[in-house]
Write a protein that holds these residues in place. Sequence first.
Motif, PDB file in Angstrom:
ATOM      1  N   ALA A 357       0.858  -1.189   0.000  1.00  0.00           N
ATOM      2  CA  ALA A 357       0.000   0.000   0.000  1.00  0.00           C
ATOM      3  C   ALA A 357       0.887   1.230   0.000  1.00  0.00           C
ATOM      4  O   ALA A 357       1.996   1.212   0.560  1.00  0.00           O
ATOM      5  CB  ALA A 357      -0.921   0.021   1.213  1.00  0.00           C
ATOM      6  N   GLN A 358       0.408   2.293  -0.613  1.00  0.00           N
ATOM      7  CA  GLN A 358       1.165   3.550  -0.601  1.00  0.00           C
ATOM      8  C   GLN A 358       0.257   4.706  -0.966  1.00  0.00           C
ATOM      9  O   GLN A 358      -0.742   4.534  -1.654  1.00  0.00           O
ATOM     10  CB  GLN A 358       2.366   3.482  -1.558  1.00  0.00           C
ATOM     11  CG  GLN A 358       2.055   3.129  -2.992  1.00  0.00           C
ATOM     12  CD  GLN A 358       1.727   4.305  -3.895  1.00  0.00           C
ATOM     13  OE1 GLN A 358       1.743   5.454  -3.459  1.00  0.00           O
ATOM     14  NE2 GLN A 358       1.440   4.023  -5.154  1.00  0.00           N
ATOM     15  N   ASP A 359       0.636   5.882  -0.491  1.00  0.00           N
ATOM     16  CA  ASP A 359      -0.084   7.104  -0.832  1.00  0.00           C
ATOM     17  C   ASP A 359       0.871   8.271  -0.616  1.00  0.00           C
ATOM     18  O   ASP A 359       1.843   8.163   0.148  1.00  0.00           O
ATOM     19  CB  ASP A 359      -1.334   7.262   0.029  1.00  0.00           C
ATOM     20  CG  ASP A 359      -2.393   8.171  -0.616  1.00  0.00           C
ATOM     21  OD1 ASP A 359      -2.083   8.799  -1.654  1.00  0.00           O
ATOM     22  OD2 ASP A 359      -3.515   8.243  -0.079  1.00  0.00           O
ATOM     23  N   CYS A 360       0.600   9.372  -1.277  1.00  0.00           N
ATOM     24  CA  CYS A 360       1.463  10.540  -1.128  1.00  0.00           C
ATOM     25  C   CYS A 360       0.710  11.800  -1.518  1.00  0.00           C
ATOM     26  O   CYS A 360      -0.353  11.748  -2.142  1.00  0.00           O
ATOM     27  CB  CYS A 360       2.729  10.400  -1.974  1.00  0.00           C
ATOM     28  SG  CYS A 360       2.454  10.568  -3.755  1.00  0.00           S
ATOM     29  N   ILE A 361       1.265  12.931  -1.151  1.00  0.00           N
ATOM     30  CA  ILE A 361       0.757  14.234  -1.566  1.00  0.00           C
ATOM     31  C   ILE A 361       1.699  14.778  -2.627  1.00  0.00           C
ATOM     32  O   ILE A 361       2.906  14.924  -2.386  1.00  0.00           O
ATOM     33  CB  ILE A 361       0.692  15.194  -0.365  1.00  0.00           C
ATOM     34  CG1 ILE A 361      -0.340  14.694   0.651  1.00  0.00           C
ATOM     35  CG2 ILE A 361       0.356  16.617  -0.821  1.00  0.00           C
ATOM     36  CD1 ILE A 361      -0.363  15.470   1.948  1.00  0.00           C
ATOM     37  N   ASP A 362       1.149  15.075  -3.809  1.00  0.00           N
ATOM     38  CA  ASP A 362       1.990  15.608  -4.883  1.00  0.00           C
ATOM     39  C   ASP A 362       1.608  17.044  -5.243  1.00  0.00           C
ATOM     40  O   ASP A 362       1.995  17.556  -6.297  1.00  0.00           O
ATOM     41  CB  ASP A 362       1.924  14.713  -6.123  1.00  0.00           C
ATOM     42  CG  ASP A 362       0.520  14.586  -6.688  1.00  0.00           C
ATOM     43  OD1 ASP A 362      -0.422  15.135  -6.074  1.00  0.00           O
ATOM     44  OD2 ASP A 362       0.356  13.932  -7.734  1.00  0.00           O
ATOM     45  N   THR A 363       0.853  17.694  -4.327  1.00  0.00           N
ATOM     46  CA  THR A 363       0.426  19.073  -4.570  1.00  0.00           C
ATOM     47  C   THR A 363       1.029  20.058  -3.577  1.00  0.00           C
ATOM     48  O   THR A 363       0.694  21.230  -3.585  1.00  0.00           O
ATOM     49  CB  THR A 363      -1.105  19.164  -4.496  1.00  0.00           C
ATOM     50  OG1 THR A 363      -1.552  18.669  -3.226  1.00  0.00           O
ATOM     51  CG2 THR A 363      -1.755  18.361  -5.621  1.00  0.00           C
ATOM     52  N   PHE A 364       1.925  19.588  -2.720  1.00  0.00           N
ATOM     53  CA  PHE A 364       2.546  20.481  -1.741  1.00  0.00           C
ATOM     54  C   PHE A 364       3.617  21.300  -2.459  1.00  0.00           C
ATOM     55  O   PHE A 364       4.548  20.751  -3.047  1.00  0.00           O
ATOM     56  CB  PHE A 364       3.177  19.666  -0.598  1.00  0.00           C
ATOM     57  CG  PHE A 364       3.653  20.516   0.546  1.00  0.00           C
ATOM     58  CD1 PHE A 364       2.771  20.901   1.551  1.00  0.00           C
ATOM     59  CD2 PHE A 364       4.961  20.946   0.623  1.00  0.00           C
ATOM     60  CE1 PHE A 364       3.196  21.692   2.607  1.00  0.00           C
ATOM     61  CE2 PHE A 364       5.402  21.735   1.676  1.00  0.00           C
ATOM     62  CZ  PHE A 364       4.509  22.109   2.677  1.00  0.00           C
ATOM     63  N   ASN A 365       3.516  22.602  -2.393  1.00  0.00           N
ATOM     64  CA  ASN A 365       4.408  23.449  -3.197  1.00  0.00           C
ATOM     65  C   ASN A 365       5.258  24.403  -2.372  1.00  0.00           C
ATOM     66  O   ASN A 365       5.723  25.419  -2.881  1.00  0.00           O
ATOM     67  CB  ASN A 365       3.594  24.242  -4.224  1.00  0.00           C
ATOM     68  CG  ASN A 365       2.509  25.110  -3.594  1.00  0.00           C
ATOM     69  OD1 ASN A 365       2.496  25.296  -2.373  1.00  0.00           O
ATOM     70  ND2 ASN A 365       1.609  25.624  -4.412  1.00  0.00           N
ATOM     71  N   GLN A 366       5.454  24.098  -1.090  1.00  0.00           N
ATOM     72  CA  GLN A 366       6.273  24.962  -0.246  1.00  0.00           C
ATOM     73  C   GLN A 366       7.657  24.344  -0.053  1.00  0.00           C
ATOM     74  O   GLN A 366       7.773  23.231   0.459  1.00  0.00           O
ATOM     75  CB  GLN A 366       5.595  25.187   1.102  1.00  0.00           C
ATOM     76  CG  GLN A 366       4.250  25.899   1.011  1.00  0.00           C
ATOM     77  CD  GLN A 366       3.576  26.024   2.362  1.00  0.00           C
ATOM     78  OE1 GLN A 366       4.219  26.266   3.382  1.00  0.00           O
ATOM     79  NE2 GLN A 366       2.257  25.850   2.385  1.00  0.00           N
TER      80      GLN A 366
END
Length: 418
Positions: A357-366
């Motif tokens: 299983a895996q998940d991530c945030i690819d919208t963090f822009n800081q």
Amino acid sequence: MMKKFLFYVISVLMLAACSDDTPGLTPAEKNERTILAYLAANNNLDGYIQQNVIWMYQGLARQKKQSTLVIYYKPSSSNPSIRQAEILVYKTDGYGNINNQPALADSLQNFRNIVAQADVHTAIAGVSTDAAVMEANLKEMQTIAPALSYGLLFGSHATGWLEGEPVHNSGISTFSIGVDGVYVINLPEFAQTMERSFSNSTLDYIAFDACMMGTTEVCYELRNATHYCLVSAMETPADGIPYHRLMDDLFSANVNWTSVCSNIISYNRSEGLWGTFAAVDCTKMEELAEAVKNQLTTHIEELNALDYTTIQQFGVTSSYASDFKYFSFDVAEVIKALNGGSLPQDFKQILDETVVAQDCIDTFNQWPYDIITDKDKFCGIGMYLPTLVNRSWNNYYRSSIAWYKAAGWDSVAASAGN
């Protein structure tokens, strides 16, 4: 006659109290899983780890089965609620009571009150990242709360497979796994400690509430210590894992790892944070190592020509943090690059069996945690490229990290004359 009547009434009441039709008085089913938490908080994360304990307590209070949570806590000197390392035991009856008292109301759920409700045991004294101290305390926790299986929550600083250095050194500051003052423990020693601390495959998982543990190097080293590892490829937010959202799954005999990863990332997203998490089946790590070795040794020419700066990597570089850039690259992206942009089906199969299983945030822009911008370039686990990246870590990696030989990097280095 009156005595007989009273005896009859009392008998009826006693039978009713024992009836399954009175669920409030019927013992709840017992959880087969006990959760242990090893929290090395003698560092600047102490305040955050206190909040993690509150979340653990909240999740425990909602359990519908008899369940046990055992916490080893090594505080910083500024912690007003715990002055020394202690083992805190919490048992719920499955009906909202903890340690034979009603669970604390929401307004009273602070760290001090939660510590006060614990069944407290004095921990084995010493540095929490010392192998002997860690082993002794983990064994003591199991003696206090025997169980068929355990889940271990590990909370502290970490830098994965990197060799630990005293945190007061100037320049790069690496923690390896855990920080107690200026003391750390390195990955090989940590893995051996886990193997000695748990017998007969009773440690079902380790959930690392710690940075940079989502690498092949870490999970391969732990292949004989635990079945699963819950890990982050990146640095993790100081908030830590939102245990209040996860305890149902973590107590389960068959953890829903997809739900766990999704819940962590959902929390991080709601709080405006970054994040990656994955669940790795460590029993599959030898097969993954063989698959990686086959790819590396088959594609040595392509590997030597690889521009690693174009591959998704997980290390952060910033003015206020150490330079970890290029300590780990996405495994699938590396293998794709060696195969003209496509992931071989046989490799994909073993990778999917390993990273369950895996998940991530690819919208963090800081900056500096904006390093993942495409979910399709995150497979859940990373690895170092020791024959391509020229860093001061290389000597330690070659001499101490078992993955180096298991994955065929020694053969690659020999063919290149390194």
